[in-house]
Scaffold this motif. Sequence first.
Motif, PDB file in Angstrom:
ATOM      1  N   ALA A 297      34.404  47.199  36.640  1.00 25.37           N
ATOM      2  CA  ALA A 297      35.728  47.863  36.304  1.00 25.37           C
ATOM      3  C   ALA A 297      37.159  47.454  36.832  1.00 25.37           C
ATOM      4  O   ALA A 297      38.040  47.416  36.364  1.00 25.37           O
ATOM      5  CB  ALA A 297      35.520  49.400  36.920  1.00 25.37           C
ATOM      6  N   ARG A 298      36.856  46.918  38.057  1.00 25.27           N
ATOM      7  CA  ARG A 298      38.062  46.437  38.867  1.00 25.27           C
ATOM      8  C   ARG A 298      37.729  44.696  39.252  1.00 25.27           C
ATOM      9  O   ARG A 298      38.944  44.191  39.795  1.00 25.27           O
ATOM     10  CB  ARG A 298      38.249  47.025  39.934  1.00 25.27           C
ATOM     11  N   LYS A 299      36.757  44.272  39.459  1.00 23.91           N
ATOM     12  CA  LYS A 299      36.490  42.876  39.696  1.00 23.91           C
ATOM     13  C   LYS A 299      36.850  41.895  38.756  1.00 23.91           C
ATOM     14  O   LYS A 299      36.331  41.845  37.627  1.00 23.91           O
ATOM     15  CB  LYS A 299      34.887  42.622  39.882  1.00 23.91           C
ATOM     16  N   ALA A 300      37.582  41.038  39.238  1.00 26.12           N
ATOM     17  CA  ALA A 300      38.224  39.942  38.226  1.00 26.12           C
ATOM     18  C   ALA A 300      37.752  38.721  38.303  1.00 26.12           C
ATOM     19  O   ALA A 300      37.140  38.728  39.538  1.00 26.12           O
ATOM     20  CB  ALA A 300      39.779  40.067  38.295  1.00 26.12           C
ATOM     21  N   PRO A 301      37.706  37.666  37.418  1.00 25.74           N
ATOM     22  CA  PRO A 301      37.178  36.598  37.927  1.00 25.74           C
ATOM     23  C   PRO A 301      38.211  35.868  38.848  1.00 25.74           C
ATOM     24  O   PRO A 301      39.208  36.017  39.117  1.00 25.74           O
ATOM     25  CB  PRO A 301      37.343  35.674  36.378  1.00 25.74           C
ATOM     26  N   GLN A 302      37.330  34.804  39.525  1.00 25.79           N
ATOM     27  CA  GLN A 302      38.099  33.933  40.405  1.00 25.79           C
ATOM     28  C   GLN A 302      39.555  33.318  39.682  1.00 25.79           C
ATOM     29  O   GLN A 302      39.470  32.748  39.019  1.00 25.79           O
ATOM     30  CB  GLN A 302      37.218  32.980  41.136  1.00 25.79           C
ATOM     31  N   TYR A 303      40.652  33.342  40.777  1.00 23.32           N
ATOM     32  CA  TYR A 303      41.598  32.865  40.110  1.00 23.32           C
ATOM     33  C   TYR A 303      41.686  31.283  40.690  1.00 23.32           C
ATOM     34  O   TYR A 303      41.459  31.099  41.773  1.00 23.32           O
ATOM     35  CB  TYR A 303      42.947  33.416  41.038  1.00 23.32           C
ATOM     36  N   SER A 304      42.098  30.526  39.762  1.00 21.15           N
ATOM     37  CA  SER A 304      42.180  29.020  39.873  1.00 21.15           C
ATOM     38  C   SER A 304      43.590  28.731  39.695  1.00 21.15           C
ATOM     39  O   SER A 304      44.078  28.838  38.610  1.00 21.15           O
ATOM     40  CB  SER A 304      41.240  28.281  39.206  1.00 21.15           C
ATOM     41  N   LYS A 305      44.162  28.073  40.661  1.00 18.29           N
ATOM     42  CA  LYS A 305      45.556  27.680  40.496  1.00 18.29           C
ATOM     43  C   LYS A 305      45.726  26.590  39.908  1.00 18.29           C
ATOM     44  O   LYS A 305      46.773  26.044  38.946  1.00 18.29           O
ATOM     45  CB  LYS A 305      46.318  27.334  41.879  1.00 18.29           C
TER      46      LYS A 305
ATOM     47  N   LEU B 228      37.640  41.592  32.736  1.00 16.76           N
ATOM     48  CA  LEU B 228      36.946  41.846  34.023  1.00 16.76           C
ATOM     49  C   LEU B 228      35.669  41.858  34.054  1.00 16.76           C
ATOM     50  O   LEU B 228      34.826  41.899  32.965  1.00 16.76           O
ATOM     51  CB  LEU B 228      37.546  43.078  34.656  1.00 16.76           C
ATOM     52  N   ARG B 229      35.111  41.342  35.428  1.00 17.51           N
ATOM     53  CA  ARG B 229      33.527  41.333  35.226  1.00 17.51           C
ATOM     54  C   ARG B 229      32.973  42.731  35.578  1.00 17.51           C
ATOM     55  O   ARG B 229      31.909  43.028  35.040  1.00 17.51           O
ATOM     56  CB  ARG B 229      33.231  40.504  36.579  1.00 17.51           C
TER      57      ARG B 229
ATOM     58  N   GLU C 163      33.506  54.328  36.808  1.00 19.65           N
ATOM     59  CA  GLU C 163      34.530  53.930  36.084  1.00 19.65           C
ATOM     60  C   GLU C 163      34.168  52.811  34.781  1.00 19.65           C
ATOM     61  O   GLU C 163      33.294  52.007  35.229  1.00 19.65           O
ATOM     62  CB  GLU C 163      35.604  53.451  37.032  1.00 19.65           C
ATOM     63  N   ARG C 164      34.699  53.114  33.879  1.00 15.52           N
ATOM     64  CA  ARG C 164      34.308  52.164  32.524  1.00 15.52           C
ATOM     65  C   ARG C 164      34.957  50.671  33.071  1.00 15.52           C
ATOM     66  O   ARG C 164      35.883  50.531  33.800  1.00 15.52           O
ATOM     67  CB  ARG C 164      34.854  52.403  31.334  1.00 15.52           C
ATOM     68  N   LYS C 165      33.991  49.677  32.292  1.00 15.78           N
ATOM     69  CA  LYS C 165      34.381  48.180  32.443  1.00 15.78           C
ATOM     70  C   LYS C 165      35.630  47.987  31.392  1.00 15.78           C
ATOM     71  O   LYS C 165      35.603  48.547  30.549  1.00 15.78           O
ATOM     72  CB  LYS C 165      33.166  47.334  32.110  1.00 15.78           C
TER      73      LYS C 165
END
Length: 137
Positions: free
Chosen positions: A128-136, A125-126, A119-121
């Motif tokens: 295809a589906r991996k997102a950067p870590q969420y910081s509240k 996102l880092r 799957e394409r990037k």
Amino acid sequence: MSNISNNKSIKYLGTGRRKTSIARVKLIPGSGKLIINGLPGESYLQFSPNYLRISYAPLTILGLHKEYDIHVKAEGGGLTGQADAIRLGIARALCIINPENRTTLKSEGLLSRDARVKERKKYGLRKARKAPQYSKR
């Protein structure tokens, strides 16, 4: 002068694809040699018994392991994709040789093209589906 062709000149063609690999396969009546891109098949597939087993699967199921020489032009992808592409190409060529082979190969699942590709990037996102870590905060 008759135009009778020699049995060795008969070629059966089949094309196989997997991931980004394409394999153009020629089956020629012979002794069972596998030649990939001008190299012996064992050498090209790095003497891996798994890749060799995958590549020869349609011939072993039909019991034609030593009946045909296999000449392959493989390009793209890695060895796993190329081995699967070779398997599909051989299976398609065997269906041309004898249409009765189709039922056996189809029941073994050797005539279906594996359509899974990477799957394409996506942007942001880092992978295809991996997102950067969420910081509240």
